[in-house]
Write a protein that holds these residues in place. Structure first.
Motif, short mmCIF file in Angstrom:
data_model
loop_
_atom_site.label_atom_id
_atom_site.label_comp_id
_atom_site.label_asym_id
_atom_site.label_seq_id
_atom_site.Cartn_x
_atom_site.Cartn_y
_atom_site.Cartn_z
N PRO A 129 0.82 -1.21 0.00
CA PRO A 129 0.00 0.00 0.00
C PRO A 129 0.85 1.26 0.00
N VAL A 130 0.33 2.28 -0.65
CA VAL A 130 0.96 3.60 -0.60
C VAL A 130 0.68 4.17 0.79
N LYS A 131 1.71 4.78 1.37
CA LYS A 131 1.54 5.43 2.68
C LYS A 131 2.03 6.87 2.58
N VAL A 132 1.21 7.76 3.12
CA VAL A 132 1.51 9.19 3.10
C VAL A 132 1.44 9.70 4.53
N LYS A 133 2.50 10.36 4.96
CA LYS A 133 2.55 10.91 6.32
C LYS A 133 2.05 12.34 6.32
N SER A 136 3.97 14.06 3.13
CA SER A 136 5.05 13.40 2.41
C SER A 136 4.73 11.93 2.17
N VAL A 137 5.09 11.46 0.99
CA VAL A 137 4.92 10.04 0.66
C VAL A 137 6.06 9.29 1.32
N ILE A 138 5.71 8.27 2.13
CA ILE A 138 6.76 7.55 2.86
C ILE A 138 6.93 6.10 2.39
N GLU A 139 5.93 5.56 1.67
CA GLU A 139 6.08 4.19 1.16
C GLU A 139 5.35 4.04 -0.17
N ASN A 140 6.00 3.36 -1.10
CA ASN A 140 5.42 2.95 -2.38
C ASN A 140 4.93 4.11 -3.25
N GLY A 141 5.65 5.20 -3.22
CA GLY A 141 5.32 6.36 -4.05
C GLY A 141 5.38 6.08 -5.54
N ASP A 142 6.07 5.01 -5.93
CA ASP A 142 6.13 4.64 -7.34
C ASP A 142 4.75 4.24 -7.88
N LYS A 143 3.81 3.99 -7.00
CA LYS A 143 2.46 3.61 -7.42
C LYS A 143 1.54 4.81 -7.64
N LEU A 144 2.04 6.03 -7.39
CA LEU A 144 1.21 7.23 -7.49
C LEU A 144 1.31 7.90 -8.85
N ALA A 145 0.19 8.46 -9.30
CA ALA A 145 0.14 9.25 -10.53
C ALA A 145 -0.92 10.33 -10.36
N VAL A 146 -0.71 11.48 -11.00
CA VAL A 146 -1.70 12.56 -10.97
C VAL A 146 -2.89 12.15 -11.83
N VAL A 147 -4.09 12.30 -11.28
CA VAL A 147 -5.32 11.90 -11.96
C VAL A 147 -5.61 12.79 -13.17
N LEU A 184 -6.88 22.32 -10.65
CA LEU A 184 -6.18 23.09 -9.62
C LEU A 184 -5.55 22.18 -8.58
N ILE A 185 -6.32 21.21 -8.11
CA ILE A 185 -5.81 20.27 -7.12
C ILE A 185 -5.18 19.10 -7.87
N GLN A 186 -3.89 18.90 -7.68
CA GLN A 186 -3.17 17.81 -8.36
C GLN A 186 -3.34 16.54 -7.52
N ARG A 187 -4.42 15.81 -7.75
CA ARG A 187 -4.75 14.63 -6.96
C ARG A 187 -3.87 13.45 -7.35
N TYR A 188 -3.05 13.01 -6.41
CA TYR A 188 -2.20 11.84 -6.61
C TYR A 188 -2.96 10.61 -6.15
N ALA A 189 -3.18 9.67 -7.07
CA ALA A 189 -3.93 8.45 -6.77
C ALA A 189 -3.04 7.23 -6.96
N CYS A 190 -3.36 6.18 -6.23
CA CYS A 190 -2.67 4.91 -6.40
C CYS A 190 -3.11 4.32 -7.74
N LYS A 191 -2.14 3.96 -8.57
CA LYS A 191 -2.44 3.39 -9.89
C LYS A 191 -3.07 2.00 -9.77
N ALA A 192 -2.87 1.31 -8.66
CA ALA A 192 -3.40 -0.04 -8.49
C ALA A 192 -4.85 -0.04 -7.98
N CYS A 193 -5.13 0.71 -6.89
CA CYS A 193 -6.48 0.66 -6.30
C CYS A 193 -7.32 1.89 -6.59
#
Length: 189
Positions: free
Chosen positions: A34-38, A74-85, A90-99
């Motif tokens: 899972p992606v983790k964000v602190k 800050s992204v602390i785990e599995n940031g490689d799975k994130l992409a901007v939707v 205006l809001i650059q929503r970073y989503a997990c590409k898997a879920c």
């Protein structure tokens, strides 16, 4: 009352936990890596949102969203799975590409909310997040597929839960945006 699911965190009772939230770890819905964000520090302006851009749990007509200073996110785990939707928003929503879970959404362009990141507090590993205090962009839920005939019942349900429904942001936030705009244009000092 036969109203569709507003959001699982508020459907039966408004989430009532830590009003002095000090942040935590947001976790996406992936069972593997899972992606983790602190989020370091508290969050603000927690609310239900009916816009079509915010991430919503399956079956929910509304999201739960709050803001934190971008410097505290800050992204602390599995940031490689994130992409901007959608890079045009205006809001650059970073989503997990898997879920598909939206993890954080910084506002980087010049705007009253520049320097803030939008987050979904129900993704915190624990329940120590403040309750929503209002519902925003309620009529926008129609654009997401809610039948217009349901809107009176939805607004009534929000009021029953103590969440004032607005078809924009809360008056305090709208005043903040208008003040920022007036200062930028030189109408206010």
């Amino acid at each position: 009352m036969n109203v569709r699911l507003l959001h699982p965190s508020i459907e039966n009772d408004v989430h009532k936990h830590d009003s002095d939230n000090h942040g935590g770890i947001l976790v996406c819905k992936c069972p593997d890596r899972p992606v983790k964000v602190k989020v370091s520090g508290g969050i603000a302006h927690n609310h239900a949102c009916g816009c079509t851009k915010c991430w919503k749990p399956a079956g929910a007509a509304f999201s739960i969203v709050a803001v934190a200073p971008t410097e505290n996110v800050s992204v602390i785990e599995n940031g490689d799975k994130l992409a901007v939707v959608d890079e045009t928003t205006l809001i650059q929503r970073y989503a997990c590409k898997a879920c598909g879970t939206h993890m954080h959404g910084p506002v980087e362009r010049e705007h009253a909310f520049q320097g803030l990141s939008f987050i979904h507090p129900e993704l915190f590993e624990n329940d120590s997040w403040p309750q929503p205090t209002f519902a925003a962009f309620v009529s926008s839920a129609i654009e997401g597929g809610v039948d217009p005939s349901e809107m009176s019942e939805i607004r009534a349900r929000f009021k029953d839960l103590g969440l004032e429904p607005y078809d924009c942001l809360s008056p305090a936030l709208m005043d903040y945006v208008a003040t920022w705009t007036a200062k930028k244009r030189g109408a206010l000092g």
